[in-house]
Design an enzyme around this catalytic site. Sequence first.
Site, PDB file in Angstrom:
ATOM      1  N   SER A  59      15.680  45.624  20.220  1.00 56.03           N
ATOM      2  CA  SER A  59      16.056  44.724  19.132  1.00 56.03           C
ATOM      3  C   SER A  59      17.572  44.780  18.974  1.00 56.03           C
ATOM      4  O   SER A  59      18.178  45.853  19.091  1.00 56.03           O
ATOM      5  CB  SER A  59      15.396  45.167  17.820  1.00 56.03           C
ATOM      6  N   ALA A 112      14.299  41.253  12.877  1.00 56.87           N
ATOM      7  CA  ALA A 112      13.684  40.503  11.786  1.00 56.87           C
ATOM      8  C   ALA A 112      13.966  41.166  10.449  1.00 56.87           C
ATOM      9  O   ALA A 112      14.315  40.503   9.466  1.00 56.87           O
ATOM     10  CB  ALA A 112      12.171  40.391  12.019  1.00 56.87           C
ATOM     11  N   HIS A 149       6.156  38.011  16.320  1.00 54.27           N
ATOM     12  CA  HIS A 149       5.224  37.857  17.424  1.00 54.27           C
ATOM     13  C   HIS A 149       4.200  36.757  17.133  1.00 54.27           C
ATOM     14  O   HIS A 149       4.506  35.757  16.503  1.00 54.27           O
ATOM     15  CB  HIS A 149       4.584  39.199  17.778  1.00 54.27           C
TER      16      HIS A 149
END
Length: 277
Positions: A59, A112, A149
């Site tokens: 990430s 996120a 996802h």
Amino acid sequence: MPFKLKVYHSPDSDDAFMFYGISEGLLKDPSLEVSCELMDIQCLNEKALRGEIDCTAISFHAYAHCFRNYHILPQGASFGDGYGPRLIARTPLRLEELRGRKVALPGALTSATLAFRMLGTGCEEIMVPFDRIMDEVREGGADAGLIIHEGQLTYAADGFQLVMDLGEWWKKRTGLPLPLGGNVIRKGLDDHILKNFPPLFERSIRYSMENREEALAYAMRFGRGLDGTDAGRFVDMYVNRWTRGYGENGKLAVRRFLDEAFEMGLIPEKVEASFLE
């Protein structure tokens, strides 16, 4: 003797799609012995922070904490271009109503979560495995949840209301795609590996795009219940032109995302992103 390299990626359909040619031995470089290992992205983020792996999906939020140790590979980016992680609730809810309420987030090091924190909602954060977030909201353990996802495609059918699409928010605010994840390789590895693995990875991504049906059939093994249509939609969302190469706008998107996070005090230091050419 070939140089050995173990590459880690997540067990998600978009990552599986990218690595199909390498994972299945369809594409090789005779000077490299490449093996793939699958692991949840939160675990990969943590292992990268500890410096335990040489090449991995990561990430961008986690990259901010280990950028001195890794180059960003030229390929493999997952950007949400006008779409991305989605904040959902059981009933219609405005963003300003989240203050003091519980919001389920998919891991402290995910991009996120970092993007959500930029909203400054004043909520109470609870970390929940990404595939349990809808259950947490449905069962009343959280007032809202941030879906990543496959849940981005299925939340409405599962009876949830959209509060905000973070990729749409970021695009309107900056004109840029939202950087979610990329692939990194350790600085200091042998120059031969740093030179020869990226072209192999690019060939794998291109092979999957050019042989979409067979690569998608492989990726569906990792789709967590999506049918063929939805699995294809999800892969197309995150394996796209940005995946083949960042370009100047892609690099700008990563830098702006991390620069703004630093200016807001959400990451500990200003990141000097190193893009391997």
